[in-house]
Design an enzyme around this catalytic site. Structure first.
Site, PDB file in Angstrom:
ATOM      1  N   ASP A 267      -0.240  11.726   7.062  1.00  0.00           N
ATOM      2  CA  ASP A 267      -1.555  11.835   6.443  1.00  0.00           C
ATOM      3  C   ASP A 267      -2.224  13.089   6.989  1.00  0.00           C
ATOM      4  O   ASP A 267      -1.734  13.736   7.906  1.00  0.00           O
ATOM      5  CB  ASP A 267      -2.429  10.621   6.785  1.00  0.00           C
ATOM      6  CG  ASP A 267      -2.028   9.380   6.005  1.00  0.00           C
ATOM      7  OD1 ASP A 267      -1.818   9.498   4.805  1.00  0.00           O
ATOM      8  OD2 ASP A 267      -1.951   8.298   6.625  1.00  0.00           O
ATOM      9  N   SER A 275      -8.806  10.670  -0.616  1.00  0.00           N
ATOM     10  CA  SER A 275      -8.242   9.397  -1.066  1.00  0.00           C
ATOM     11  C   SER A 275      -9.276   8.283  -0.975  1.00  0.00           C
ATOM     12  O   SER A 275      -9.561   7.581  -1.955  1.00  0.00           O
ATOM     13  CB  SER A 275      -7.021   9.043  -0.212  1.00  0.00           C
ATOM     14  OG  SER A 275      -6.602   7.716  -0.448  1.00  0.00           O
TER      15      SER A 275
END
Length: 502
Positions: A267, A275
């Protein structure tokens, strides 16, 4: 051009390619030879009024696929939905406009709003291959997205899908950035906040890099794949829900990116912010609390990293019109006892049912977040007390069960058929549990794909253990996965640190 010379009979391959459309053609296929198709070529397939762009895999030798047919993966077949004996016309697609923008980002250029819009649009239209998307995700990782680019990406992701309007002045939501096994506070928080009379339409994701996501855990107890109509009905009758966001087309590009991030297993702050907040804005939230666990083996490893992520989240939230509160929490150890969908669901139910054996740390964390969220909703200074009262009175349990019934019916979590205990090599006091190693063992045991698989913690930091005493139990649905996870655990220095304290 003779259209029939570029057409092939379509047949299902019966192969799950993880939502990525793939077409299989024989090396001797006349279309392959005429068009110069090679393995991994992007191929446009038209069938009636529908079309899809798929990646080509070439089949060689005598086998199941005749040269006059093209076999479609599950994702490609679902996109086209061809009838019996249908023909598909195969051709080279137009190069995606986004390709040059992704290349520019790879080489370090800043992208503007219109360029992010194009990339997200091409991703959702499946004009981009997994290689294109992997390049984009990689180019946006680390610190390669600045704040303005993160805001632009967030807006592009939200605009590409639907956005909900609940017709209410106040809609609450929460999120945890993850990285902490067993930290399944969401179902408890939703139950408490909904029981308090607030609206909390929680859309959750499945696991990306962890042994369980909130949607995986909730699915053990109730259906989560609801459409928008069903989700709205649940929220309007019960005040809250816990559903999988992937089928709702709320920031659908996020799911396309997650599909790439999951096998890459990483990530970044920019991608996390885009997101999370694109989905919160699309779900109609007004005020959101975000939990950031910090620990040396958590996703966010230091106070400095938490501060950097918080600054980015706050900047994006302000730009998209969300009121945000960041909660920094202890991420040094797993939460609760279960790690894996069914085991975490069992912990959630113990807390909601006020079971004497309920994990105290899960209860405390859930009540803290619920209290902070209630204060965001107007309960100035009384949030924690109100949250505790709603849990202790049984109101939260009652509301949770009503939510489950409204989503399609409640189910009790089941246990795995195959288990084995891992014991202490030495006597002493447990001083630490490595989040990453214990999560890895749970994943090797089958979680989250196998809901009953995972790890049950039998000792916690601060506990005194004897040599040969139990530390944790591996749960698997198959003997092979159990042996695989057990072998991995035996080869590690150990997810448990045990010290003889004086």
């Amino acid at each position: 051009m003779n259209t029939s010379s570029h057409s092939l009979r379509l047949m299902p391959a019966g192969i799950d390619t993880y939502s990525h459309p793939v077409v299989y053609m024989h090396a001797d296929c006349h279309v392959c030879q005429a068009e110069g198709f090679r393995a991994l070529t992007r191929v446009r397939i038209d069938c009636g009024r529908k079309w899809v762009i798929a990646t080509l895999n070439v089949v060689t030798g005598g086998c199941w696929l005749p040269p006059d047919a093209a076999a479609l993966s599950d994702a490609a077949w679902q996109a086209l939905q061809p009838g019996p004996g249908a023909l598909g016309r195969l051709s080279h697609p137009e190069p995606p406009a986004a390709a040059s923008f992704i290349r520019a980002k790879v080489y370090g250029e800043r992208l503007a709003q219109a360029q992010f819009n194009t990339i997200i649009g091409d991703a959702l239209a499946r004009r981009l291959s997994d290689l294109d998307l992997a390049a984009f995700v990689t180019a946006c990782s680390g610190d390669r997205l600045d704040f303005e680019e993160t805001i632009a990406l967030t807006r592009a992701m939200q605009a590409a899908g639907k956005s909900l309007n609940w017709g209410k002045d106040l809609v609450l939501d929460k999120h945890c950035v993850g990285g902490l096994p067993g930290n399944r506070t969401t179902p408890i928080v939703v139950a408490v906040v909904a029981a308090a009379g607030h609206i909390i339409p929680k859309t959750s994701s499945r696991a990306i890099t962890s042994p369980a996501g909130t949607a995986d855990v909730m699915e053990v107890m109730a259906p989560v794949e609801l459409d928008l109509t069903a989700m709205r009905r649940v929220v309007e009758t019960q005040g809250g829900c816990v559903v999988w966001g992937g089928g709702l087309r709320l920031s659908p590009a996020d799911d396309a990116l997650i599909r790439i991030e999951r096998p890459l297993d990483f990530d970044s702050d920019g991608l996390i912010a885009a997101s999370v907040l694109s989905k919160k804005a699309a779900a109609g939230a007004d005020r959101v609390i975000i939990d950031i666990p910090v620990g040396t083996t958590a996703k966010v490893r230091s106070s400095a990293a938490a501060a950097a992520l918080s600054a980015r989240l706050n900047a994006v939230a302000a730009a998209v019109g969300l009121e945000l509160k960041i909660h920094i929490s202890d991420g040094s150890r797993p939460v609760g006892r279960g790690i894996g969908p069914a085991l975490e669901a069992a912990d959630v139910l113990k807390v909601l049912r006020r079971d004497p054996d309920a994990p105290a740390d899960l209860r405390e964390r859930a009540l803290t977040l619920a209290g902070l969220l209630l204060e965001l909703g107007g309960a100035a200074g009384t949030g924690p007390e109100t949250a505790a009262q709603l849990l202790d009175s049984g109101a939260a349990e009652q509301r949770f069960m009503a939510i489950c019934e409204a989503q399609g019916g409640f189910r009790e979590p089941e246990t795995a058929a195959h288990r084995t205990q891992v014991t202490a090599a030495d006597s002493g006091t447990v001083t630490a549990i490595d989040n990453r190693l214990i999560a890895r063992i749970a994943k090797l045991a089958g979680a989250p794909q196998r809901a009953r698989a995972g790890v049950l913690l039998l000792a916690r930091p601060g506990d005194r253990v004897q040599r040969g005493g139990p530390l944790f139990e591996i749960h698997s649905e198959t003997p092979g996965e159990l042996a695989y996870a057990q072998d991995y655990a035996a080869r590690q220095p150990g997810p448990f640190s045990i010290t003889e304290l004086s």
